[in-house]
Design a protein around this motif. Sequence first.
Motif, PDB file in Angstrom:
ATOM      1  N   GLU A 193       0.850  -1.188   0.000  1.00 41.79           N
ATOM      2  CA  GLU A 193       0.000   0.000   0.000  1.00 41.79           C
ATOM      3  C   GLU A 193       0.888   1.241   0.000  1.00 41.79           C
ATOM      4  OE1 GLU A 193      -1.429   1.008   4.351  1.00 41.79           O
ATOM      5  OE2 GLU A 193      -2.061  -1.029   3.808  1.00 41.79           O
ATOM      6  N   LEU A 194       0.315   2.367  -0.458  1.00 38.69           N
ATOM      7  CA  LEU A 194       1.133   3.571  -0.568  1.00 38.69           C
ATOM      8  C   LEU A 194       0.278   4.828  -0.559  1.00 38.69           C
ATOM      9  CD1 LEU A 194       0.789   4.826  -3.703  1.00 38.69           C
ATOM     10  CD2 LEU A 194       2.151   2.811  -4.242  1.00 38.69           C
ATOM     11  N   SER A 195       0.944   5.936  -0.243  1.00 34.98           N
ATOM     12  CA  SER A 195       0.404   7.284  -0.418  1.00 34.98           C
ATOM     13  C   SER A 195       1.424   8.083  -1.206  1.00 34.98           C
ATOM     14  CB  SER A 195       0.158   7.959   0.934  1.00 34.98           C
ATOM     15  OG  SER A 195      -0.829   7.285   1.674  1.00 34.98           O
ATOM     16  N   ALA A 196       0.951   9.078  -1.969  1.00 37.80           N
ATOM     17  CA  ALA A 196       1.881   9.799  -2.838  1.00 37.80           C
ATOM     18  C   ALA A 196       1.492  11.258  -3.006  1.00 37.80           C
ATOM     19  CB  ALA A 196       1.938   9.128  -4.216  1.00 37.80           C
ATOM     20  N   HIS A 197       2.492  12.049  -3.345  1.00 35.10           N
ATOM     21  CA  HIS A 197       2.302  13.456  -3.682  1.00 35.10           C
ATOM     22  C   HIS A 197       3.177  13.778  -4.887  1.00 35.10           C
ATOM     23  CE1 HIS A 197       1.741  17.763  -3.324  1.00 35.10           C
ATOM     24  NE2 HIS A 197       3.047  17.918  -3.350  1.00 35.10           N
ATOM     25  N   LEU A 198       2.604  14.458  -5.878  1.00 38.18           N
ATOM     26  CA  LEU A 198       3.332  14.887  -7.066  1.00 38.18           C
ATOM     27  C   LEU A 198       3.381  16.408  -7.092  1.00 38.18           C
ATOM     28  CD1 LEU A 198       1.753  12.561  -9.805  1.00 38.18           C
ATOM     29  CD2 LEU A 198       3.656  12.077  -8.279  1.00 38.18           C
ATOM     30  N   SER A 199       4.577  16.955  -7.316  1.00 39.86           N
ATOM     31  CA  SER A 199       4.747  18.396  -7.371  1.00 39.86           C
ATOM     32  C   SER A 199       5.125  18.801  -8.780  1.00 39.86           C
ATOM     33  CB  SER A 199       5.848  18.842  -6.394  1.00 39.86           C
ATOM     34  OG  SER A 199       6.142  20.213  -6.559  1.00 39.86           O
ATOM     35  N   ARG A 200       4.374  19.752  -9.342  1.00 33.81           N
ATOM     36  CA  ARG A 200       4.659  20.248 -10.685  1.00 33.81           C
ATOM     37  C   ARG A 200       5.162  21.687 -10.606  1.00 33.81           C
ATOM     38  NH1 ARG A 200       0.537  16.619 -11.299  1.00 33.81           N
ATOM     39  NH2 ARG A 200       0.816  15.111 -12.993  1.00 33.81           N
ATOM     40  N   PRO A 201       6.051  22.079 -11.526  1.00 32.81           N
ATOM     41  CA  PRO A 201       6.636  23.428 -11.468  1.00 32.81           C
ATOM     42  C   PRO A 201       5.624  24.502 -11.847  1.00 32.81           C
ATOM     43  CG  PRO A 201       7.324  22.329 -13.463  1.00 32.81           C
ATOM     44  CD  PRO A 201       6.566  21.301 -12.650  1.00 32.81           C
ATOM     45  N   SER A 202       5.794  25.693 -11.304  1.00 35.32           N
ATOM     46  CA  SER A 202       4.902  26.806 -11.619  1.00 35.32           C
ATOM     47  C   SER A 202       5.505  27.731 -12.666  1.00 35.32           C
ATOM     48  CB  SER A 202       4.602  27.611 -10.357  1.00 35.32           C
ATOM     49  OG  SER A 202       5.797  28.079  -9.760  1.00 35.32           O
ATOM     50  N   SER A 203       6.787  27.565 -12.972  1.00 35.06           N
ATOM     51  CA  SER A 203       7.450  28.437 -13.936  1.00 35.06           C
ATOM     52  C   SER A 203       7.919  27.636 -15.141  1.00 35.06           C
ATOM     53  CB  SER A 203       8.643  29.147 -13.287  1.00 35.06           C
ATOM     54  OG  SER A 203       9.558  28.190 -12.769  1.00 35.06           O
ATOM     55  N   PRO A 204       8.065  28.287 -16.305  1.00 32.34           N
ATOM     56  CA  PRO A 204       8.476  27.557 -17.506  1.00 32.34           C
ATOM     57  C   PRO A 204       9.958  27.180 -17.473  1.00 32.34           C
ATOM     58  CG  PRO A 204       8.291  29.890 -17.986  1.00 32.34           C
ATOM     59  CD  PRO A 204       7.774  29.696 -16.583  1.00 32.34           C
ATOM     60  N   PHE A 222       9.280  26.442 -22.549  1.00 27.06           N
ATOM     61  CA  PHE A 222       8.167  25.497 -22.656  1.00 27.06           C
ATOM     62  C   PHE A 222       7.639  25.195 -21.263  1.00 27.06           C
ATOM     63  CE2 PHE A 222      11.913  22.933 -21.956  1.00 27.06           C
ATOM     64  CZ  PHE A 222      11.496  21.906 -21.132  1.00 27.06           C
ATOM     65  N   GLU A 223       6.395  24.743 -21.193  1.00 27.94           N
ATOM     66  CA  GLU A 223       5.757  24.385 -19.932  1.00 27.94           C
ATOM     67  C   GLU A 223       5.912  22.892 -19.685  1.00 27.94           C
ATOM     68  OE1 GLU A 223       4.448  26.441 -17.765  1.00 27.94           O
ATOM     69  OE2 GLU A 223       4.692  28.236 -19.023  1.00 27.94           O
ATOM     70  N   ARG A 224       6.290  22.557 -18.487  1.00 28.02           N
ATOM     71  CA  ARG A 224       6.426  21.152 -18.117  1.00 28.02           C
ATOM     72  C   ARG A 224       5.090  20.648 -17.577  1.00 28.02           C
ATOM     73  NH1 ARG A 224      11.228  18.253 -15.037  1.00 28.02           N
ATOM     74  NH2 ARG A 224      10.192  16.365 -14.317  1.00 28.02           N
ATOM     75  N   THR A 225       4.599  19.533 -18.101  1.00 24.75           N
ATOM     76  CA  THR A 225       3.356  18.939 -17.612  1.00 24.75           C
ATOM     77  C   THR A 225       3.606  17.741 -16.703  1.00 24.75           C
ATOM     78  OG1 THR A 225       3.166  17.537 -19.582  1.00 24.75           O
ATOM     79  CG2 THR A 225       2.097  19.703 -19.657  1.00 24.75           C
ATOM     80  N   ALA A 226       4.814  17.190 -16.762  1.00 23.01           N
ATOM     81  CA  ALA A 226       5.166  16.041 -15.922  1.00 23.01           C
ATOM     82  C   ALA A 226       5.580  16.530 -14.531  1.00 23.01           C
ATOM     83  CB  ALA A 226       6.303  15.261 -16.555  1.00 23.01           C
ATOM     84  N   PRO A 227       5.466  15.673 -13.516  1.00 18.92           N
ATOM     85  CA  PRO A 227       5.881  16.089 -12.173  1.00 18.92           C
ATOM     86  C   PRO A 227       7.371  16.372 -12.096  1.00 18.92           C
ATOM     87  CG  PRO A 227       5.397  13.737 -12.231  1.00 18.92           C
ATOM     88  CD  PRO A 227       4.937  14.292 -13.532  1.00 18.92           C
ATOM     89  N   GLU A 228       7.715  17.284 -11.210  1.00 23.00           N
ATOM     90  CA  GLU A 228       9.120  17.614 -10.977  1.00 23.00           C
ATOM     91  C   GLU A 228       9.647  16.891  -9.745  1.00 23.00           C
ATOM     92  OE1 GLU A 228      10.895  21.822 -11.590  1.00 23.00           O
ATOM     93  OE2 GLU A 228      10.477  21.661  -9.438  1.00 23.00           O
ATOM     94  N   GLN A 229       8.767  16.688  -8.758  1.00 21.45           N
ATOM     95  CA  GLN A 229       9.112  15.985  -7.527  1.00 21.45           C
ATOM     96  C   GLN A 229       8.029  14.943  -7.243  1.00 21.45           C
ATOM     97  OE1 GLN A 229      11.998  16.904  -5.854  1.00 21.45           O
ATOM     98  NE2 GLN A 229      12.333  18.554  -7.337  1.00 21.45           N
ATOM     99  N   VAL A 230       8.429  13.773  -6.790  1.00 21.91           N
ATOM    100  CA  VAL A 230       7.502  12.697  -6.448  1.00 21.91           C
ATOM    101  C   VAL A 230       7.851  12.198  -5.056  1.00 21.91           C
ATOM    102  CG1 VAL A 230       6.653  10.394  -7.051  1.00 21.91           C
ATOM    103  CG2 VAL A 230       7.320  11.999  -8.876  1.00 21.91           C
ATOM    104  N   LEU A 231       6.857  12.165  -4.179  1.00 25.04           N
ATOM    105  CA  LEU A 231       7.039  11.647  -2.826  1.00 25.04           C
ATOM    106  C   LEU A 231       6.094  10.470  -2.620  1.00 25.04           C
ATOM    107  CD1 LEU A 231       7.105  15.001  -0.802  1.00 25.04           C
ATOM    108  CD2 LEU A 231       9.063  13.660  -1.586  1.00 25.04           C
ATOM    109  N   VAL A 232       6.628   9.356  -2.147  1.00 22.34           N
ATOM    110  CA  VAL A 232       5.822   8.156  -1.897  1.00 22.34           C
ATOM    111  C   VAL A 232       6.170   7.609  -0.516  1.00 22.34           C
ATOM    112  CG1 VAL A 232       5.280   5.797  -2.656  1.00 22.34           C
ATOM    113  CG2 VAL A 232       5.778   7.569  -4.360  1.00 22.34           C
ATOM    114  N   THR A 233       5.160   7.311   0.270  1.00 30.39           N
ATOM    115  CA  THR A 233       5.352   6.535   1.497  1.00 30.39           C
ATOM    116  C   THR A 233       4.594   5.229   1.317  1.00 30.39           C
ATOM    117  OG1 THR A 233       3.440   7.550   2.595  1.00 30.39           O
ATOM    118  CG2 THR A 233       5.584   8.575   2.945  1.00 30.39           C
ATOM    119  N   ALA A 234       5.204   4.134   1.751  1.00 34.88           N
ATOM    120  CA  ALA A 234       4.639   2.824   1.443  1.00 34.88           C
ATOM    121  C   ALA A 234       4.856   1.847   2.581  1.00 34.88           C
ATOM    122  CB  ALA A 234       5.268   2.267   0.157  1.00 34.88           C
ATOM    123  N   THR A 235       4.094   0.764   2.530  1.00 33.67           N
ATOM    124  CA  THR A 235       4.259  -0.372   3.432  1.00 33.67           C
ATOM    125  C   THR A 235       4.611  -1.594   2.600  1.00 33.67           C
ATOM    126  OG1 THR A 235       2.616   0.539   4.949  1.00 33.67           O
ATOM    127  CG2 THR A 235       3.169  -1.789   5.206  1.00 33.67           C
TER     128      THR A 235
END
Length: 374
Positions: free
Chosen positions: A208-219, A229-242
């Motif tokens: 099981e897991l929980s996650a947070h994705l952070s996307r940039p606000s600037s080009p 160009f604008e980035r649509t993919a996440p820049e930071q990914v945080l996952v906590t899991a068991t």
Amino acid sequence: MTVSPVRVGVIGANADPGRSWAAAAHVPALAATPGLALTAVGTSREDSAREAARAFGVPHAFADAGALAAHPEVDLVTVAVKVPHHAELVRAALKAGKHVLSEWPLALTTEEARALAAEAEAAGVRHAVGLQARHSPGVRYARELVAEGRVGRVLSVTAYAARPLGANGRYPAKFVYTADSANGASVLEVAGGHVLDALQFVAGEITELSAHLSRPSSPYTVAETGETFERTAPEQVLVTATLADGAVASVHLSDRKAANPRTRLEIAGTDGDLVLLTEGPDLPGSQLQIGAARVLEARAGERGWRELPVPDRFRTVPGVPEATVRNVAEQYAALAADIRAGGTSVAGFDHAVRLHGLLDAVRRSAETGTRQRL
């Protein structure tokens, strides 16, 4: 008795190693690995295919993936191109009844990966996905140490994978496509897929897991042209899991790392800790699936870390560089053995489907704010 080599056709083998992962890793890995022979290369254009064939000393060049796969001197087709093209090229190999190795990610979506897995099983061929961190000597040594109880009972796993892509807001032109989530090659799919797979390979399955994705606000800016160009993919990914045995895991995937890009996987247990470490400064050196993974140990009651030399028995292919080529060569050696003996030591498309599903759970958790059970 002489054993005939497994003859390989590589799709995506541009002659320039700076532009082609196939040229940088697959071609030298095949040249060094006993029991395999590169017999065909394919690119999207006839002139570049012929140029690659000349550069690599290969007899056959193709701009048509179906023709490459159908050639009688090709037993195994390697698909080493951008993710959106994987499905059609894998299907060309399956239609020809050939074994196939696809780079990771296998597909753009889990549904597409599931369809490819079913088609590969129906074709009755050996299918493999390029999760080569599983064949890293350091990773395999760490897995053995954990299984033997070197750290005692595993309590926690902490992973940090930091890549230099987008450092200082600038992107090399050849990597801009990874910033578009539609291309399935962002830090989540590539770094995340490889790191999460290696974590489970060494320490146990995630339940099981929980996650947070952070996307940039600037080009971002293309380094060579200054175009934004604008980035649509996440820049930071945080996952906590068991994990299945109750251990907990924390995973941080990061792009835009300007200083000391690296991947560090730390396994903490009741009797000691182990660390797998790959360090930059470039993109290949910082990634666990490409770089040379060092193994560090700290014992209970002691201070500091000491390095554990990786035994030579985890290196089956002689004379290849530890970074970039080593893990791919080890994977090819294992795959050739699987093809000859009907083994399954290399992760197949069915495994890829499960890993795609894990990434889906990361996205769902981030979108809904809820913990996901697998």
